[in-house]
Design a protein around this motif. Structure first.
Motif, mmCIF file in Angstrom:
data_model
loop_
_atom_site.group_PDB
_atom_site.id
_atom_site.type_symbol
_atom_site.label_atom_id
_atom_site.label_comp_id
_atom_site.label_asym_id
_atom_site.label_seq_id
_atom_site.Cartn_x
_atom_site.Cartn_y
_atom_site.Cartn_z
ATOM 1 N N ASN A 66 3.879 11.933 6.926
ATOM 2 C CA ASN A 66 4.413 10.831 7.922
ATOM 3 C C ASN A 66 5.139 9.475 7.417
ATOM 4 N N GLY A 67 5.513 9.540 6.167
ATOM 5 C CA GLY A 67 6.280 8.474 5.462
ATOM 6 C C GLY A 67 5.390 7.366 5.247
ATOM 7 N N VAL A 68 3.843 7.656 5.001
ATOM 8 C CA VAL A 68 3.158 6.527 4.661
ATOM 9 C C VAL A 68 2.795 6.530 3.190
ATOM 10 N N GLN A 69 2.759 5.554 2.548
ATOM 11 C CA GLN A 69 2.636 5.280 1.187
ATOM 12 C C GLN A 69 1.372 4.336 0.730
ATOM 13 N N VAL A 70 0.928 4.403 -0.297
ATOM 14 C CA VAL A 70 0.066 3.520 -0.893
ATOM 15 C C VAL A 70 0.377 2.827 -2.297
ATOM 16 N N THR A 71 0.672 1.417 -2.100
ATOM 17 C CA THR A 71 0.830 0.635 -3.278
ATOM 18 C C THR A 71 -0.384 0.782 -4.284
ATOM 19 N N GLY A 72 0.092 0.664 -5.586
ATOM 20 C CA GLY A 72 -1.034 0.415 -6.700
ATOM 21 C C GLY A 72 -1.378 -0.829 -6.582
ATOM 22 N N LYS A 73 -2.348 -1.356 -7.556
ATOM 23 C CA LYS A 73 -2.778 -2.626 -7.590
ATOM 24 C C LYS A 73 -2.614 -3.131 -9.194
ATOM 25 N N THR A 74 -2.963 -4.457 -9.307
ATOM 26 C CA THR A 74 -2.789 -5.017 -10.392
ATOM 27 C C THR A 74 -4.165 -5.231 -11.416
ATOM 28 N N ASN A 75 -5.283 -5.229 -10.666
ATOM 29 C CA ASN A 75 -6.513 -5.162 -11.234
ATOM 30 C C ASN A 75 -7.516 -4.648 -10.105
ATOM 31 N N ASN A 76 -8.826 -4.441 -10.367
ATOM 32 C CA ASN A 76 -9.795 -3.762 -9.766
ATOM 33 C C ASN A 76 -10.257 -4.849 -8.583
ATOM 34 N N SER A 77 -9.936 -6.114 -8.538
ATOM 35 C CA SER A 77 -10.314 -6.981 -7.459
ATOM 36 C C SER A 77 -9.411 -7.185 -6.256
ATOM 37 N N ASN A 78 -8.416 -6.302 -6.558
ATOM 38 C CA ASN A 78 -7.097 -6.512 -5.593
ATOM 39 C C ASN A 78 -7.240 -5.064 -4.740
ATOM 40 N N TYR A 79 -6.776 -4.847 -3.555
ATOM 41 C CA TYR A 79 -6.689 -3.791 -2.540
ATOM 42 C C TYR A 79 -5.292 -3.159 -2.991
ATOM 43 N N LYS A 80 -5.359 -1.859 -2.990
ATOM 44 C CA LYS A 80 -4.183 -1.065 -2.690
ATOM 45 C C LYS A 80 -3.710 -1.505 -1.117
ATOM 46 N N THR A 81 -2.540 -1.247 -1.178
ATOM 47 C CA THR A 81 -1.961 -1.723 0.515
ATOM 48 C C THR A 81 -1.066 -0.522 0.931
ATOM 49 N N VAL A 82 -0.830 -0.257 2.312
ATOM 50 C CA VAL A 82 -0.313 0.675 2.914
ATOM 51 C C VAL A 82 1.324 0.175 2.999
ATOM 52 N N ILE A 83 2.556 1.132 2.816
ATOM 53 C CA ILE A 83 3.616 0.995 3.228
ATOM 54 C C ILE A 83 3.988 2.295 4.020
ATOM 55 N N LYS A 84 4.723 2.116 4.891
ATOM 56 C CA LYS A 84 5.358 2.860 5.893
ATOM 57 C C LYS A 84 6.646 3.100 6.070
ATOM 58 N N ASN A 85 7.409 4.062 5.672
ATOM 59 C CA ASN A 85 8.856 4.462 5.549
ATOM 60 C C ASN A 85 9.534 3.467 4.788
ATOM 61 N N GLY A 86 8.793 3.173 3.686
ATOM 62 C CA GLY A 86 9.441 2.134 2.679
ATOM 63 C C GLY A 86 9.192 0.670 3.077
ATOM 64 N N HIS A 87 8.576 0.337 4.037
ATOM 65 C CA HIS A 87 8.296 -1.109 4.437
ATOM 66 C C HIS A 87 6.790 -1.343 4.454
ATOM 67 N N TYR A 88 6.246 -2.465 4.045
ATOM 68 C CA TYR A 88 5.033 -2.930 4.105
ATOM 69 C C TYR A 88 4.678 -2.940 5.696
ATOM 70 N N LEU A 89 3.607 -2.459 5.854
ATOM 71 C CA LEU A 89 3.185 -2.331 7.065
ATOM 72 C C LEU A 89 2.446 -3.575 7.549
ATOM 73 N N THR A 90 3.079 -4.500 8.554
ATOM 74 C CA THR A 90 2.729 -5.679 8.900
ATOM 75 C C THR A 90 1.718 -5.663 10.279
ATOM 76 N N SER A 91 0.770 -6.791 10.270
ATOM 77 C CA SER A 91 -0.118 -6.843 11.651
ATOM 78 C C SER A 91 0.833 -6.800 12.827
ATOM 79 N N LYS A 92 0.021 -6.144 13.720
ATOM 80 C CA LYS A 92 0.968 -5.969 15.200
ATOM 81 C C LYS A 92 0.308 -7.174 15.915
ATOM 82 N N ALA A 93 -0.297 -8.104 15.552
ATOM 83 C CA ALA A 93 -0.677 -9.395 16.236
ATOM 84 C C ALA A 93 -0.804 -10.649 15.136
#
Length: 412
Positions: A66-93
């Motif tokens: 479905n074109g969903v990707q997960v970024t890596g992270k620079t250290n263990n205190s940060n979250y991986k984040t979600v990318i969809k179709n090559g773009h950062y998945l932003t908040s709907k609100a």
């Protein structure tokens, strides 16, 4: 010289010339082969190291379906984040509020504090962070509005038409949703939700359209009571949304907004959790505090046992250092966020009167050089450098870093 001798001389000269050409070609070929070998060796070396240390680099892993990707992270205190179709998945609100938020420090401490709070409930080593995808902007606007015939979903009380202290204020200012995903069999599944409810400590209103602004104070008792009722209602509404199962944990964090004229943001003061179903459990207190630096007035007491006393001293020394070195500074202020008497984050704002690119660059580099000597270690620090007309540079470091990174934005 006869013909035989002449022919012999020509053949000998041609042979020597050809021989020299072959020698030169052979040496050149050997040099090229050696260079290729070196490049291959180091290419394999760095490739191997990149694979072995992939958790320290920004990479993506694709779902593939479905074109969903997960970024890596620079250290263990940060979250991986979600990318969809090559773009950062932003908040709907994103950015939806009941009224204009005139205190930008509220926005900073609310969003950053909520992310820090979430780490105690959904560990970055186990969950992937996703911007809120269930509450859209239209629904958020309805919820943050007043309850009325036209808006039965409004969470704020109806307008009782009063213009004195008996009027019904706007209690709920904003709702922030954060989704926490679990990776399973190459797919992302919802593992939990964190909701931040920003509650007003005062409400600004007008007695007549385009008239003067009036401020209505909201007592802590009313704010807390209203917040508990609204949190329960919000959880019940979330349980009815498509894609949120009955057993997905929903955690709610309550935030008290600072007044518009405050030089610091507000604080998180309590939290609750719905492990399953639409009921909340017991409320728990949160010990968050936002401190403006340098501390003014009676708070700036060297004998005071405030958790910010030591930070205030080192921050003052930092300010004196940079102001002595670069006298064309208007002000240096800071906002420190504390949790359980421990500083969790520091944001510094430096206002300058610089106009040339060389001044901005040299100053930013100097700040990055001296900041480690004064500012706290083990916490993220962001230093914003700006003039009266535009942002000029950032000097930042992550919690686990010792060195600061400088970003020059130009002199437009």
């Amino acid at each position: 010289m006869n013909c035989a001798q002449l022919l012999h001389g020509v053949e000998k000269g041609d042979i020597m010339q050809s021989y020299n050409k072959w020698i030169k070609w052979g040496l050149g070929a050997l040099a090229i082969l050696a260079l290729i070998g070196i490049l291959v060796f180091f290419g394999n070396y760095f490739s191997k190291n990149n694979v072995d240390n992939s958790h320290d680099t920004v990479t993506t892993k694709s779902n593939g379906k479905n074109g969903v990707q997960v970024t890596g992270k620079t250290n263990n205190s940060n979250y991986k984040t979600v990318i969809k179709n090559g773009h950062y998945l932003t908040s709907k609100a994103r950015g939806v509020t009941a009224s204009k938020n005139n205190n930008q420090f509220n926005i900073i401490s609310f969003e950053n504090g909520l992310l820090d709070f979430s780490k105690d409930h959904f560990s970055p080593s186990d969950y992937v962070f996703q911007e809120g995808q269930y509450l859209d902007s239209n629904t958020a606007n309805d919820w943050l509005g007043r309850k009325s015939k036209d808006n039965p979903n409004g969470l704020n009380p109806n307008d009782n038409k009063k213009t004195d202290s008996s009027r019904n204020p706007i209690y709920l200012q904003t709702i922030e949703e954060q989704d926490y995903m679990k990776q399973k069999d190459g797919k992302l599944e919802l593992g939990g939700i964190v909701l931040g409810l920003g509650m007003n400590t005062e409400d600004t209103y007008q007695k007549e359209q385009y008239g003067a602004n009036f401020v209505q104070k909201i007592s802590a008792e009313d704010r807390v009571a209203q917040g508990k009722e609204m949190a329960q209602e919000v959880v019940q509404r979330y349980r009815k949304m498509n894609g949120i199962s009955n057993d997905v944990p929903i955690v709610v964090a309550m935030y008290a907004q600072a007044p518009d004229d405050s030089l610091a943001g507000g604080n998180f003061y309590s939290w609750n959790k719905s492990a399953s179903g639409d009921k909340l459990g017991n409320w728990n207190k949160l010990n968050y505090k936002t401190v403006t630096l340098p501390i003014q007035g009676s708070q700036d007491d060297p004998n005071q046992k405030s958790p910010a006393a030591d930070l205030n001293k080192s921050f003052t020394n930092f300010t004196n250092n940079v102001q002595n070195f670069f006298p064309n500074l208007s002000s240096v202020t800071g906002q420190a966020t504390y949790k359980d008497s421990q500083v969790k984050e520091l944001n510094v704002t430096i206002s300058t009167q610089f106009y040339s690119a060389t001044e901005i660059t040299n100053f930013a580099n100097y700040v990055a050089q001296v900041a480690p000597n004064y500012l706290p270690k083990g916490v993220p620090v962001k230093i914003s450098i700006s003039s009266s007309s535009n942002m000029q540079a950032y000097v930042t470091k992550q919690a686990n870093d010792d060195k600061y990174t400088t970003t020059i934005l130009g002199n437009n």
